[in-house]
Motif scaffolding. Structure first.
Motif, short mmCIF file in Angstrom:
data_model
loop_
_atom_site.label_atom_id
_atom_site.label_comp_id
_atom_site.label_asym_id
_atom_site.label_seq_id
_atom_site.Cartn_x
_atom_site.Cartn_y
_atom_site.Cartn_z
N SER A 78 0.81 -1.22 0.00
CA SER A 78 0.00 0.00 0.00
C SER A 78 0.84 1.27 0.00
O SER A 78 0.33 2.36 -0.29
N ALA A 79 2.11 1.15 0.34
CA ALA A 79 3.02 2.30 0.33
C ALA A 79 4.30 1.90 -0.37
O ALA A 79 4.78 0.76 -0.19
N ALA A 80 4.86 2.82 -1.15
CA ALA A 80 6.02 2.45 -1.97
C ALA A 80 6.94 3.63 -2.19
O ALA A 80 6.51 4.79 -2.19
N PRO A 81 8.25 3.36 -2.41
CA PRO A 81 9.20 4.44 -2.68
C PRO A 81 8.82 5.29 -3.88
O PRO A 81 9.05 6.50 -3.89
N CYS A 82 8.24 4.66 -4.92
CA CYS A 82 7.93 5.42 -6.14
C CYS A 82 6.82 6.44 -5.93
O CYS A 82 6.55 7.26 -6.82
N ASN A 87 2.57 14.37 -7.25
CA ASN A 87 2.27 15.67 -7.85
C ASN A 87 1.05 15.52 -8.76
O ASN A 87 1.13 14.90 -9.82
N LEU A 88 -0.08 16.07 -8.34
CA LEU A 88 -1.32 16.00 -9.11
C LEU A 88 -1.50 17.20 -10.03
O LEU A 88 -2.53 17.31 -10.71
N SER A 89 -0.51 18.09 -10.03
CA SER A 89 -0.47 19.20 -10.99
C SER A 89 0.84 19.09 -11.76
O SER A 89 1.78 19.89 -11.56
N PRO A 90 0.95 18.09 -12.62
CA PRO A 90 2.25 17.73 -13.20
C PRO A 90 2.77 18.74 -14.21
O PRO A 90 1.99 19.44 -14.87
N ASP A 91 4.09 18.80 -14.29
CA ASP A 91 4.78 19.64 -15.26
C ASP A 91 5.96 18.84 -15.80
O ASP A 91 6.97 18.65 -15.10
N LEU A 92 5.85 18.37 -17.04
CA LEU A 92 6.90 17.55 -17.64
C LEU A 92 8.21 18.31 -17.78
O LEU A 92 9.29 17.69 -17.85
N ASP A 93 8.17 19.64 -17.81
CA ASP A 93 9.40 20.43 -17.93
C ASP A 93 10.30 20.27 -16.71
O ASP A 93 11.50 20.57 -16.79
N GLU A 94 9.75 19.81 -15.60
CA GLU A 94 10.57 19.62 -14.41
C GLU A 94 11.42 18.36 -14.48
O GLU A 94 12.35 18.19 -13.68
N LEU A 95 11.12 17.50 -15.43
CA LEU A 95 11.84 16.24 -15.55
C LEU A 95 12.98 16.38 -16.56
O LEU A 95 12.88 17.13 -17.53
N ILE A 214 4.76 8.23 -14.42
CA ILE A 214 3.95 9.25 -15.08
C ILE A 214 2.61 8.63 -15.42
O ILE A 214 2.54 7.67 -16.18
N GLU A 215 1.54 9.16 -14.84
CA GLU A 215 0.21 8.59 -15.01
C GLU A 215 -0.63 9.47 -15.94
O GLU A 215 -0.52 10.70 -15.90
N GLY A 216 -1.45 8.83 -16.76
CA GLY A 216 -2.30 9.60 -17.66
C GLY A 216 -3.15 8.73 -18.55
O GLY A 216 -3.31 7.53 -18.31
N ALA A 249 -0.76 12.85 -13.47
CA ALA A 249 0.00 12.87 -12.21
C ALA A 249 1.42 12.38 -12.47
O ALA A 249 1.67 11.62 -13.41
N ILE A 250 2.34 12.83 -11.64
CA ILE A 250 3.71 12.32 -11.63
C ILE A 250 4.08 11.99 -10.19
O ILE A 250 3.96 12.85 -9.30
N THR A 251 4.49 10.76 -9.95
CA THR A 251 4.98 10.38 -8.63
C THR A 251 6.43 9.95 -8.76
O THR A 251 6.86 9.51 -9.83
N HIS A 252 7.18 10.07 -7.65
CA HIS A 252 8.59 9.67 -7.72
C HIS A 252 9.16 9.52 -6.31
O HIS A 252 8.55 9.92 -5.31
#
Length: 421
Positions: A78-82, A87-95, A214-216, A249-252
């Motif tokens: 139920s919980a994971a490092p990834c 971030n539910l307001s994702p910005d691909l420019d940050e990657l 990266i979710e979508g 969303a983006i999680t990491h």
């Protein structure tokens, strides 16, 4: 591991360094456009992949084949490092999404493992490249006849999770070709125990310890240009209209590291070609005694296969050629050698061709038929290609000169030479 601490750009510079130092792995800790470090050239050879799993190179095929046959369910958590950061307001420019070569259509994710789900067939894993269009959109290269394509055609709007920074068991499993309905994460779990966690905004389970997710949703009816991009053959692929991915969303991990996979380079070749070797091995083993298979980097790790057999009958070489083409339908040239030839040494394979091959007797030329879309020399539109097989095995009964190489005596150099380096 080469550690690069100097400021470096995700546009051309990281790719340029990785290519020049290949196969040495490297980590770039100061990426100008992103707070995340980048790592690349992680698995550029079968030897490095084998060492991760603690097996010799010739045991890779049994290892992969065994995992496919004995796949097992992953442990769900139920919980994971990834998902340490969500971030539910994702910005691909940050990657640190790299732009690799000057003619590329844009910044590309090339190491992403796509996880999707179909209500009838369950989960599916595979690789797809995707080109950044904006802060929240990408165009996804969808290869026809793949399971991802079937899911998308059926559902029209397909939820996805793109996992980046995966362990070798996940990378290898995602690159395998298995029947529809098989969850490749179960193959990964058979290679090495794997925990999975539910994605935050889409209904799929992802590797708990990957670096980024990266979710979508991919929309079949929303098309944008994708390409040009460097293909496996190190040539540029064409520009196509491809479906758009809308990122939700983006999680990491808190200390996430971005995995850069150079297109057309050795790591890309390994992950494409190596998972096809067990299928060739299985087919050849049905008609001859197969010992090993190498889908070689020189053949772009896709178009050439070198097959090692223990020859028992005079026609074993020809049978092995036909079986190899059946085991990997994209293959263009097959070379069959004896057990005394090192299939990972191009000089030995060429020696076998020079000393054991006669074109009028040992060459098989098959009529043109659909081959690989990656082959730039294939006929445009139809993908028709001429497949050629080379039987480089020696005859069981020789007449005249021997086909065996002379063996030199084995001596202890330390007895005679001070510097043996």
């Amino acid at each position: 591991m080469l550690e690069v601490s100097a400021p470096i750009s995700k546009t051309y510079q990281i790719a340029g360094v990785l290519k020049q130092i290949e196969p040495r792995p490297a980590i770039f800790s100061h990426v100008i456009e992103s707070k995340f470090p980048v790592m690349g050239n992680l698995f550029c050879s079968k030897a490095s992949f084998a060492s991760y799993f603690g097996v010799p190179v010739h045991q890779i095929i049994p290892l992969l084949a065994g995992a496919i046959e004995n796949r097992s369910a992953c442990e769900r958590v139920s919980a994971a490092p990834c998902q340490e950061v969500v971030n539910l307001s994702p910005d691909l420019d940050e990657l640190p999404i790299l732009r690799h070569c000057e003619k590329d259509g844009g910044n590309y994710i090339s190491s992403g493992v796509f996880v999707t789900r179909h209500p009838q067939y369950g989960q599916n894993l595979d690789f797809h490249r995707c080109m950044q269009l904006s802060k929240t959109e990408m165009s996804v290269r969808v290869v026809k006849s793949r399971h991802f394509d079937a899911f998308l055609e059926d559902l029209r709007d397909l939820d996805v999770a793109i996992c980046i920074g995966n362990a070798p068991n996940v990378l290898a499993a995602a690159a395998t070709s298995v029947e529809l309905g098989v969850d490749e994460l179960e193959i990964a779990n058979a290679l090495e125990p794997l925990q999975v966690v539910k994605a935050k905004t889409v209904d799929v389970w992802v590797p708990a310890e990957c670096e980024f997710v990266i979710e979508g949703t991919v929309h079949l009816d929303r098309l944008r240009e994708e390409g040009p991009f460097v293909d496996l053959t190190e040539t540029y692929d064409i520009v196509r209209q491809q479906p758009v991915l809308e990122v939700k969303a983006i999680t990491h991990r808190r200390d996430a590291i971005w995995h850069a996979l150079l297109p057309g380079a050795l790591e890309h070749k390994l992950l494409m070609g190596m998972p096809r070797e067990p299928t060739i091995f299985r087919k050849v083993n049905q008609v001859a005694r197969c010992l090993d298979v190498n889908i070689s980097p020189g053949g772009t790790s896709w178009l050439h296969a070198i097959v090692q057999i223990d020859k028992q009958h005079e026609d074993d070489g020809r049978k092995a050629i036909e079986a190899a083409f059946a085991g990997h339908t994209s293959c263009k040239h097959v070379f069959v050698v004896d057990s005394d030839i090192d299939i990972y040494n191009p000089l030995e394979v060429e020696w076998a061709m020079a000393t054991r091959f006669q074109g009028d007797r040992d060459l098989i030329i098959k009529p043109p038929s659909p081959g690989s879309s990656l082959d730039p020399s294939a006929e445009p539109g139809t993908k028709n290609t001429t497949r050629v097989g080379f039987d480089l095995t020696k005859p069981l009964e020789t007449q005249g000169k021997s086909f065996d190489r002379a063996a030199f005596p084995q001596v202890d150099l330390n007895q005679f030479v001070k510097d043996t380096q």
